[in-house]
Every structure is written in structure tokens, then in C-alpha cells.
Enzyme design. Structure first.
Site, mmCIF file in Angstrom:
data_model
loop_
_atom_site.group_PDB
_atom_site.id
_atom_site.type_symbol
_atom_site.label_atom_id
_atom_site.label_comp_id
_atom_site.label_asym_id
_atom_site.label_seq_id
_atom_site.Cartn_x
_atom_site.Cartn_y
_atom_site.Cartn_z
ATOM 1 N N ASP A 127 0.838 -1.197 0.000
ATOM 2 C CA ASP A 127 0.000 0.000 0.000
ATOM 3 C C ASP A 127 0.872 1.245 0.000
ATOM 4 O O ASP A 127 1.849 1.334 0.746
ATOM 5 C CB ASP A 127 -0.923 0.003 1.216
ATOM 6 C CG ASP A 127 -2.007 1.065 1.078
ATOM 7 O OD1 ASP A 127 -2.559 1.205 -0.022
ATOM 8 O OD2 ASP A 127 -2.290 1.764 2.066
ATOM 9 N N HIS A 134 -4.143 14.076 0.524
ATOM 10 C CA HIS A 134 -4.301 13.218 1.706
ATOM 11 C C HIS A 134 -3.092 13.354 2.625
ATOM 12 O O HIS A 134 -3.231 13.551 3.838
ATOM 13 C CB HIS A 134 -4.486 11.760 1.274
ATOM 14 C CG HIS A 134 -4.466 10.774 2.404
ATOM 15 N ND1 HIS A 134 -5.502 10.672 3.310
ATOM 16 C CD2 HIS A 134 -3.534 9.869 2.791
ATOM 17 C CE1 HIS A 134 -5.209 9.729 4.199
ATOM 18 N NE2 HIS A 134 -4.023 9.221 3.909
ATOM 19 N N GLU A 200 -10.350 4.095 3.542
ATOM 20 C CA GLU A 200 -9.481 4.902 2.676
ATOM 21 C C GLU A 200 -9.852 4.586 1.231
ATOM 22 O O GLU A 200 -9.819 3.428 0.820
ATOM 23 C CB GLU A 200 -7.994 4.595 2.923
ATOM 24 C CG GLU A 200 -7.485 5.178 4.237
ATOM 25 C CD GLU A 200 -5.963 5.129 4.381
ATOM 26 O OE1 GLU A 200 -5.310 4.372 3.636
ATOM 27 O OE2 GLU A 200 -5.450 5.849 5.254
ATOM 28 N N GLU A 202 -9.113 4.232 -2.410
ATOM 29 C CA GLU A 202 -7.905 4.039 -3.211
ATOM 30 C C GLU A 202 -8.243 3.282 -4.496
ATOM 31 O O GLU A 202 -9.309 2.688 -4.616
ATOM 32 C CB GLU A 202 -6.851 3.221 -2.434
ATOM 33 C CG GLU A 202 -6.515 3.814 -1.071
ATOM 34 C CD GLU A 202 -5.264 3.231 -0.422
ATOM 35 O OE1 GLU A 202 -4.451 2.603 -1.130
ATOM 36 O OE2 GLU A 202 -5.123 3.411 0.803
ATOM 37 N N ASP A 232 -8.812 0.586 1.798
ATOM 38 C CA ASP A 232 -7.776 0.235 2.770
ATOM 39 C C ASP A 232 -8.298 0.625 4.162
ATOM 40 O O ASP A 232 -7.972 1.681 4.696
ATOM 41 C CB ASP A 232 -6.486 0.997 2.421
ATOM 42 C CG ASP A 232 -5.384 0.798 3.441
ATOM 43 O OD1 ASP A 232 -5.345 -0.275 4.071
ATOM 44 O OD2 ASP A 232 -4.562 1.717 3.611
ATOM 45 N N ARG A 236 -7.662 4.150 13.052
ATOM 46 C CA ARG A 236 -6.806 5.329 13.275
ATOM 47 C C ARG A 236 -6.195 5.366 14.669
ATOM 48 O O ARG A 236 -5.082 5.861 14.857
ATOM 49 C CB ARG A 236 -7.616 6.612 13.055
ATOM 50 C CG ARG A 236 -8.199 6.753 11.676
ATOM 51 C CD ARG A 236 -7.125 6.755 10.620
ATOM 52 N NE ARG A 236 -7.709 6.879 9.280
ATOM 53 C CZ ARG A 236 -7.027 6.655 8.168
ATOM 54 N NH1 ARG A 236 -5.747 6.311 8.224
ATOM 55 N NH2 ARG A 236 -7.600 6.776 7.004
ATOM 56 N N GLN A 239 -3.421 2.857 14.737
ATOM 57 C CA GLN A 239 -2.353 3.393 13.875
ATOM 58 C C GLN A 239 -1.543 4.484 14.577
ATOM 59 O O GLN A 239 -0.310 4.484 14.539
ATOM 60 C CB GLN A 239 -2.981 3.958 12.594
ATOM 61 C CG GLN A 239 -1.999 4.453 11.543
ATOM 62 C CD GLN A 239 -2.711 4.974 10.285
ATOM 63 O OE1 GLN A 239 -3.938 4.970 10.208
ATOM 64 N NE2 GLN A 239 -1.938 5.400 9.316
ATOM 65 N N LYS A 252 -3.910 -1.709 9.777
ATOM 66 C CA LYS A 252 -4.304 -1.842 8.369
ATOM 67 C C LYS A 252 -4.497 -3.309 7.981
ATOM 68 O O LYS A 252 -4.638 -3.615 6.802
ATOM 69 C CB LYS A 252 -3.203 -1.255 7.481
ATOM 70 C CG LYS A 252 -2.851 0.188 7.791
ATOM 71 C CD LYS A 252 -3.711 1.137 7.014
ATOM 72 C CE LYS A 252 -3.145 2.543 7.095
ATOM 73 N NZ LYS A 252 -3.869 3.428 6.175
ATOM 74 N N THR A 256 -8.893 -5.467 3.608
ATOM 75 C CA THR A 256 -8.767 -4.564 2.469
ATOM 76 C C THR A 256 -9.787 -5.058 1.460
ATOM 77 O O THR A 256 -9.741 -6.217 1.063
ATOM 78 C CB THR A 256 -7.348 -4.633 1.857
ATOM 79 O OG1 THR A 256 -6.393 -4.293 2.855
ATOM 80 C CG2 THR A 256 -7.213 -3.690 0.670
ATOM 81 N N GLU A 362 -10.022 12.667 7.434
ATOM 82 C CA GLU A 362 -9.943 13.995 6.827
ATOM 83 C C GLU A 362 -11.307 14.687 6.808
ATOM 84 O O GLU A 362 -11.402 15.884 7.078
ATOM 85 C CB GLU A 362 -9.421 13.887 5.387
ATOM 86 C CG GLU A 362 -8.007 13.344 5.271
ATOM 87 C CD GLU A 362 -7.709 12.918 3.842
ATOM 88 O OE1 GLU A 362 -7.918 11.732 3.530
ATOM 89 O OE2 GLU A 362 -7.286 13.768 3.048
HETATM 90 MN MN MN Z 1 -3.834 3.341 2.455
#
Ligand code: MN
Length: 420
Positions: A127, A134, A200, A202, A232, A236, A239, A252, A256, A362
Site C-alpha cells: 500500500d 491526503h 481509505e 484508493e 484500505d 486510526r 495506527q 491496516k 482490504t 480527513e
Molecule cells: Mn492506504
């Protein structure tokens, strides 16, 4: 290129994801006991290429069957010439007025009757973190606006080696993860279900040819078989506590999600576009030989359990600072061999405006600005029972190269009495 007309009438609509110009590749089954098979989407139907090959109507490899396994890996191994020849054969068989119609039509199955499976075996998953908006937004929240982009960011497509084992197809529900979290209000960490679970937005690039040693960006571009949308999922709070100094790990690894149809690089060719202007000149090995990015509109919907969804973000793949071909070329600089079925996540795709942000982190600015949904509920992060759905496609004149959808539902954390 205009819409290519097909005798499958639903493929000629300007709004279908799957006109004859697209022909994406998936794996499907119909009914509980039927085996999964390889198929190609056309309008609201799936062309069963496993039975077509078994009956001798197609033979991508004249020596052996490639669709007797329910995955597109064996076909990918045949290489770009075989990919092009097969696409040309499909186009010919499905075109308006095709003499093959009577032989091919019995191999069509309604998409509505099919269950979709993983379209290919994922060899390994990497990834990246290649979206500038971002990276700037997240960096601003964590380190302040002046230090938002790390000093290496404008020079290297930053990435980490992820897990292939937890890549799942759209429609797969999974449980909210537990993990080690540390609240700023406490001195010690705690082991709890994640409270800041996120998506996320992607794109995933699928490597269709192997490499030994370094490859150029042009060679990397030719190795990419196709693209899927990719979520993904990210915890948070896990993380934030675990990521220094080696990057994300358990945050993560839960899941996925990818969309079920591989949209080929060939189908996307008319929508190639340039990466954004370079603030710092890239080292020669990362410079693009031509257009390596794509103009693909994307949107995200959040639906609370049993309720209608709200579109919470719209953006475009062309916002990426580095293309998948640049990421793949960089991936090989160490001599790391790449394999057929490797999956590369682009990094979260956000745009310049608030409504273009590709994650709840975000969108809610770290939970400080909760979003209001059309149902009146608010969200900072994902709640139990929420379904996140991505839709996307490239818009041609009178047709659309769509990706279908990439959806996943977050179930409550498994009950582990005594673990908290
Ligand atoms: Mn990602």
C-alpha cells in the site's frame, strides 16, 4: 473512441458500467452448489468464459486451459500479446451483428443472479501513500501545517508491505478490530475495540507480469494488467499508537476490500492523463515516459444499518502525485521480484476541496468536525453496522468504463470477555 455497440442490448446504454468498450474480468457463481467460474461483464450480463473455453469457442492459450481455475492469474501469466488478442476476440464475439451470437448467447448469465468472488489470487499486497492532498491533510493534523509533508515525500512514492491474506471482495462483512490504543488522556495504553475505524478510498493496480531486477516506469506500466477500486480500512487509534518508527501494522491488517471486476489497462487507455505538476524534479528512474495516470471519477457513500446512504465524498484518481507505474518501478529498485497477482494500493485519493476527502479522518478533521448524514445522524468515524460503498468510472462520449461497486460492512467487535 465512441460507444462500441453490442448485440447484448443492455450494454449499449450510456449509463451502464459495462459497455462493450469495457469488458472487465471477474469470478462468479450462480446458486449455492455451483462452482465459481471466470466471467466477463457485458451490460447487465456475465459471459461465462470457463464454459466457453471448455467448449472450444475460445482458447487464450492454445496448449492448455487457463479458465479451469476460478481466478485470472493463469490468464495474466500469458502476457500482453495474449491479453490483447483475447480482448479483440471478445469484442468480435459480442459486437452487434456478430456471427457468433447463437453459439455465445447460451453462455450469458444475468449479473443479478450471480455472487461475485475474488477475481484473482493476491500474491502480495503493498500500500502506498501517494496522494498529495491526503498526505498534506493527515500531516497537518499530526505534525502541523509547516511540517505536513515529510521531507522525502516529494521524492519517493512512500509505501509499506501489507497483508494479502486479508484482501476480500466487495460485499464481505467483517468485525471491528480490537487493538492496543493509547488515549492522550491516559498514561498507559489499553486493549479495546477500535473507536476510530475508517475507510481509505484508493485504486488498486494488479501486476500481470513478473519482474527480476529493476524495471523502468515504461516497463512497469506495461506490466500492469488492470485496476480495481480498493478500500484500505484503517483503525486510526491503533495506527496513531503503533506507527512509529516502522509504519502501520495491525491498524491496516483487518481487511482490504476490492471491487469484483478487474478493469483492464486496455479499456482505460482512452482516459490516460498526466500526473500533477512536479514541485521538485524527480530522479530520472521515476520520470514518466508519457501519460501513466487515469481520469476516473470516484464517490463514497456511507449507509447506516438499514438506512439510505449519503454520498460523503467525490474525487478523481487523476489527483494522485505518483501513478501506479511509478510506484511499481520504485518497488523494484531494491531488486525485489514482483509476481503475477501482486496488488498495489495507490494511497488515499483526496482532492483539494473538503468534499473531495477520501477518508473520514480527513472529512471529520480528526473527529473535530463530525459530518451530518442525510438521515440526520452524525459521523466522525465508522459505527457498527455502517456500510461504505465506492463507485467509480471513466466517462467517455456516450459510454462509461465503470468499476461496479466496492462495498463493505463493519460488524460489531467480537465479544472477548476479560480482554479489555
Ligand atoms: Mn492506504
Amino acid at each position: 473512441m465512441p460507444l462500441l455497440r453490442s448485440w447484448v442490448e443492455s450494454a449499449n446504454s450510456a449509463t451502464t458500467d459495462f459497455p462493450l468498450n469495457n469488458l472487465p474480468y471477474g469470478v462468479f457463481s450462480v446458486g449455492l452448489d455451483a462452482p465459481a467460474r471466470c466471467g466477463v461483464a457485458i451490460g447487465d450480463m456475465i459471459l461465462d468464459v470457463t464454459t466457453l473455453e471448455a467448449e472450444g469457442l475460445i482458447a487464450p492459450d492454445p496448449d492448455t486451459a487457463v479458465f479451469d481455475v476460478a481466478a485470472w492469474n493463469d490468464f495474466m501469466e500469458l502476457g500482453p500479446d495474449a491479453w490483447a488478442a483475447f480482448r479483440a476476440r471478445l469484442t468480435e464475439m459480442l459486437a452487434e451483428g456478430a456471427p457468433d451470437r447463437a453459439a455465445v448467447e447460451p453462455h450469458l448469465v444475468p449479473i443479478a443472479d450471480a455472487e461475485m468472488h475474488m477475481p484473482f489470487g493476491v500474491s502480495e499486497f503493498t500500500d502506498f501513500y501517494a496522494g498529495r492532498h491526503h498526505a498534506t491533510n493527515v500531516g497537518t493534523m499530526f505534525r502541523g501545517a509547516e511540517n505536513a509533508l515529510p521531507p522525502n515525500w516529494l521524492h519517493i512514492p512512500i509505501g509499506y508491505n501489507g497483508r494479502a491474506s486479508s484482501v476480500v471482495v466487495s460485499g464481505t462483512a467483517f468485525h471491528r478490530p480490537w487493538g492496543q490504543l493509547k488515549s492522550p488522556d491516559h498514561d498507559a495504553p489499553a486493549f479495546l475495540p477500535s473507536r476510530r475505524f475508517d475507510f481509505e478510498l484508493e485504486m488498486g493496480a494488479i501486476v500481470g507480469q513478473p519482474s527480476q531486477g529493476m524495471v523502468s516506469v515504461a516497463e512497469a506500466d506495461a506490466m500492469i494488467f488492470g485496476y480495481v477500486m480498493l478500500n484500505d480500512w484503517s483503525a486510526r487509534d491503533i495506527q496513531a499508537w503503533e506507527y512509529q518508527p516502522l509504519g502501520p501494522f495491525q491498524s491496516k491488517a483487518t481487511a482490504t476490500t476490492i471491487s469484483p471486476w478487474i478493469v483492464t489497462a486496455a479499456a482505460l487507455a482512452p482516459f490516460r492523463t498526466q500526473t500533477p505538476p512536479r514541485e521538485k524534479e524527480l530522479l530520472p528512474y521515476l520520470r514518466e515516459p508519457g501519460l501513466t495516470l487515469y481520469d476516473i471519477g470516484l464517490e463514497v457513500t456511507l449507509a447506516p444499518e438499514g438506512k439510505a446512504g449519503t454520498v460523503i465524498a467525490r474525487t478523481n484518481y487523476r489527483e494522485m502525485y505518483y501513478s501506479s507505474a511509478q510506484q511499481l518501478a520504485h518497488h523494484t529498485t531494491s531488486g525485489c521480484p514482483m509476481n503475477v497477482g501482486d496488488l498495489l494500493g495507490s494511497g488515499t485519493i483526496s482532492g483539494p476541496e473538503k468534499g473531495n476527502r477520501g477518508s473520514l479522518l480527513e472529512l471529520s478533521w480528526g473527529g473535530k468536525e463530525p459530518m451530518t448524514l442525510d438521515t440526520g445522524e452524525t459521523r466522525s468515524f465508522i459505527e457498527d453496522g455502517d456500510t461504505i460503498t465506492f463507485r467509480g468510472g471513466a466517462e467517455g462520449e456516450g459510454y462509461r468504463i465503470g468499476f461496479g461497486q466496492c462495498a463493505g460492512t463493519v460488524l460489531p467487535a467480537v465479544d472477548k470477555p476479560g480482554w479489555a
